[in-house]
Design a protein around this motif. Sequence first.
Motif, PDB file in Angstrom:
ATOM      1  N   VAL A  22       2.180  -3.765  -7.683  1.00 55.65           N
ATOM      2  CA  VAL A  22       3.499  -3.502  -7.107  1.00 55.65           C
ATOM      3  C   VAL A  22       4.071  -4.722  -6.384  1.00 55.65           C
ATOM      4  O   VAL A  22       5.284  -4.856  -6.250  1.00 55.65           O
ATOM      5  CB  VAL A  22       3.447  -2.300  -6.138  1.00 55.65           C
ATOM      6  CG1 VAL A  22       3.083  -1.035  -6.901  1.00 55.65           C
ATOM      7  CG2 VAL A  22       2.465  -2.528  -5.000  1.00 55.65           C
ATOM      8  N   LYS A  23       3.191  -5.610  -5.916  1.00 56.79           N
ATOM      9  CA  LYS A  23       3.635  -6.825  -5.223  1.00 56.79           C
ATOM     10  C   LYS A  23       2.839  -8.029  -5.739  1.00 56.79           C
ATOM     11  O   LYS A  23       1.924  -8.529  -5.083  1.00 56.79           O
ATOM     12  CB  LYS A  23       3.423  -6.686  -3.710  1.00 56.79           C
ATOM     13  CG  LYS A  23       4.243  -5.601  -3.037  1.00 56.79           C
ATOM     14  CD  LYS A  23       5.725  -5.963  -2.996  1.00 56.79           C
ATOM     15  CE  LYS A  23       6.503  -4.889  -2.229  1.00 56.79           C
ATOM     16  NZ  LYS A  23       7.965  -5.173  -2.223  1.00 56.79           N
ATOM     17  N   PRO A  24       3.181  -8.519  -6.936  1.00 60.23           N
ATOM     18  CA  PRO A  24       2.414  -9.632  -7.517  1.00 60.23           C
ATOM     19  C   PRO A  24       2.493 -10.918  -6.709  1.00 60.23           C
ATOM     20  O   PRO A  24       1.671 -11.817  -6.900  1.00 60.23           O
ATOM     21  CB  PRO A  24       3.053  -9.806  -8.906  1.00 60.23           C
ATOM     22  CG  PRO A  24       4.394  -9.172  -8.807  1.00 60.23           C
ATOM     23  CD  PRO A  24       4.253  -8.048  -7.830  1.00 60.23           C
ATOM     24  N   GLY A  25       3.448 -11.008  -5.798  1.00 60.75           N
ATOM     25  CA  GLY A  25       3.592 -12.221  -4.995  1.00 60.75           C
ATOM     26  C   GLY A  25       2.744 -12.246  -3.738  1.00 60.75           C
ATOM     27  O   GLY A  25       2.787 -13.224  -2.980  1.00 60.75           O
ATOM     28  N   LYS A  58       0.828  -1.204   0.000  1.00 64.42           N
ATOM     29  CA  LYS A  58       0.000   0.000   0.000  1.00 64.42           C
ATOM     30  C   LYS A  58       0.867   1.260   0.000  1.00 64.42           C
ATOM     31  O   LYS A  58       0.562   2.247  -0.680  1.00 64.42           O
ATOM     32  CB  LYS A  58      -0.919  -0.001   1.226  1.00 64.42           C
ATOM     33  CG  LYS A  58      -2.048  -1.005   1.168  1.00 64.42           C
ATOM     34  CD  LYS A  58      -3.135  -0.596   0.181  1.00 64.42           C
ATOM     35  CE  LYS A  58      -3.985   0.524   0.728  1.00 64.42           C
ATOM     36  NZ  LYS A  58      -5.146   0.833  -0.159  1.00 64.42           N
ATOM     37  N   GLU A  59       1.944   1.204   0.760  1.00 62.90           N
ATOM     38  CA  GLU A  59       2.859   2.346   0.807  1.00 62.90           C
ATOM     39  C   GLU A  59       3.512   2.574  -0.554  1.00 62.90           C
ATOM     40  O   GLU A  59       3.665   3.710  -1.012  1.00 62.90           O
ATOM     41  CB  GLU A  59       3.923   2.100   1.877  1.00 62.90           C
ATOM     42  CG  GLU A  59       4.830   3.292   2.127  1.00 62.90           C
ATOM     43  CD  GLU A  59       5.782   3.053   3.283  1.00 62.90           C
ATOM     44  OE1 GLU A  59       6.363   4.033   3.769  1.00 62.90           O
ATOM     45  OE2 GLU A  59       5.941   1.886   3.703  1.00 62.90           O
ATOM     46  N   GLU A  60       3.863   1.476  -1.210  1.00 61.50           N
ATOM     47  CA  GLU A  60       4.498   1.584  -2.524  1.00 61.50           C
ATOM     48  C   GLU A  60       3.510   2.079  -3.577  1.00 61.50           C
ATOM     49  O   GLU A  60       3.893   2.773  -4.521  1.00 61.50           O
ATOM     50  CB  GLU A  60       5.074   0.224  -2.930  1.00 61.50           C
ATOM     51  CG  GLU A  60       6.021   0.299  -4.114  1.00 61.50           C
ATOM     52  CD  GLU A  60       6.794  -0.990  -4.320  1.00 61.50           C
ATOM     53  OE1 GLU A  60       7.324  -1.173  -5.440  1.00 61.50           O
ATOM     54  OE2 GLU A  60       6.870  -1.810  -3.385  1.00 61.50           O
ATOM     55  N   ILE A  61       2.248   1.718  -3.422  1.00 59.90           N
ATOM     56  CA  ILE A  61       1.213   2.195  -4.344  1.00 59.90           C
ATOM     57  C   ILE A  61       1.189   3.717  -4.379  1.00 59.90           C
ATOM     58  O   ILE A  61       1.103   4.342  -5.443  1.00 59.90           O
ATOM     59  CB  ILE A  61      -0.178   1.655  -3.924  1.00 59.90           C
ATOM     60  CG1 ILE A  61      -0.360   0.222  -4.410  1.00 59.90           C
ATOM     61  CG2 ILE A  61      -1.298   2.516  -4.498  1.00 59.90           C
ATOM     62  CD1 ILE A  61      -1.682  -0.387  -4.003  1.00 59.90           C
ATOM     63  N   ARG A  62       1.263   4.315  -3.209  1.00 59.94           N
ATOM     64  CA  ARG A  62       1.198   5.777  -3.114  1.00 59.94           C
ATOM     65  C   ARG A  62       2.391   6.440  -3.786  1.00 59.94           C
ATOM     66  O   ARG A  62       2.255   7.473  -4.444  1.00 59.94           O
ATOM     67  CB  ARG A  62       1.124   6.186  -1.648  1.00 59.94           C
ATOM     68  CG  ARG A  62      -0.157   5.735  -0.957  1.00 59.94           C
ATOM     69  CD  ARG A  62      -0.132   6.037   0.528  1.00 59.94           C
ATOM     70  NE  ARG A  62      -1.356   5.590   1.187  1.00 59.94           N
ATOM     71  CZ  ARG A  62      -1.540   5.647   2.496  1.00 59.94           C
ATOM     72  NH1 ARG A  62      -0.594   6.131   3.286  1.00 59.94           N
ATOM     73  NH2 ARG A  62      -2.685   5.221   3.019  1.00 59.94           N
ATOM     74  N   SER A  63       3.553   5.842  -3.628  1.00 57.43           N
ATOM     75  CA  SER A  63       4.756   6.452  -4.201  1.00 57.43           C
ATOM     76  C   SER A  63       4.861   6.234  -5.708  1.00 57.43           C
ATOM     77  O   SER A  63       5.502   7.012  -6.409  1.00 57.43           O
ATOM     78  CB  SER A  63       6.008   5.891  -3.511  1.00 57.43           C
ATOM     79  OG  SER A  63       6.122   4.493  -3.735  1.00 57.43           O
ATOM     80  N   SER A  84      -2.872   1.595  -8.606  1.00 59.19           N
ATOM     81  CA  SER A  84      -4.213   1.479  -8.030  1.00 59.19           C
ATOM     82  C   SER A  84      -4.487   0.125  -7.382  1.00 59.19           C
ATOM     83  O   SER A  84      -5.518  -0.052  -6.734  1.00 59.19           O
ATOM     84  CB  SER A  84      -5.273   1.726  -9.116  1.00 59.19           C
ATOM     85  OG  SER A  84      -5.138   0.779 -10.163  1.00 59.19           O
ATOM     86  N   ASN A  85      -3.566  -0.818  -7.544  1.00 62.52           N
ATOM     87  CA  ASN A  85      -3.811  -2.172  -7.057  1.00 62.52           C
ATOM     88  C   ASN A  85      -2.537  -2.725  -6.437  1.00 62.52           C
ATOM     89  O   ASN A  85      -1.454  -2.585  -7.010  1.00 62.52           O
ATOM     90  CB  ASN A  85      -4.275  -3.057  -8.225  1.00 62.52           C
ATOM     91  CG  ASN A  85      -4.739  -4.426  -7.776  1.00 62.52           C
ATOM     92  OD1 ASN A  85      -3.971  -5.205  -7.223  1.00 62.52           O
ATOM     93  ND2 ASN A  85      -6.007  -4.717  -8.024  1.00 62.52           N
TER      94      ASN A  85
END
Length: 206
Positions: free
Chosen positions: A86-89, A72-77, A81-82
């Motif tokens: 950013v983290k498919p695993g 979630k933190e990486e989404i913002r940076s 939107s999902n």
Amino acid sequence: MKLSLLANGIDSLKASYNSLEDIDYLVEGGEHRVKDAILSLNHANEILFKLLLKQRAECLVFVDIKAYMNAKEEIRSRDKSNVFEVKPGLQTIGISEAIKRLELLCDIEVCSYLKRSLDYLKQKRNQIMHYEINLNEGEFKALITKLKNCYENSVRFFSQYIEGLSDKVEDARFELYEQDLIDDPDVEAMVDEAYYDYLAGLSEQQ
């Protein structure tokens, strides 16, 4: 293509209903309908349980809540939107853990008859997914009856938390063939309006 948890779960619930309904009219070939019903019904329950969890806190849907928070933190940076972008695993929980979290963290009691139905469903689903299944005629008929009971138990439970569930299931799996437009061009406008109303109804439940 956009398929929310609600639309996804409703679609699988309708798929299981269609398969179980068709079985009553088949003279041969019922095995693949039963297989479809098992897989669809299991998927519908898993997705709709996740929907109930997400409505309370999306993090509850994931196995590792800390990993979810990092995503979630990486989404913002990264302006995504999902979390899976950013983290498919990332891993989501299964039915058993979803029920446990609903009961212990959300104070939603899952009725015992649905739990028993899902335990049986999981057993048959695992046989189909990972190996093979071999039933005599009596066992096959009993399986169909138990699947129908599981479907009814599922609808009864989720109807308490999803407004208009039965209507949504009835309207789901809408399809329009090219020939329909050739036979009656006016049907396209009517279908578009009905379909957009259906999607709008699903969106309001998110």
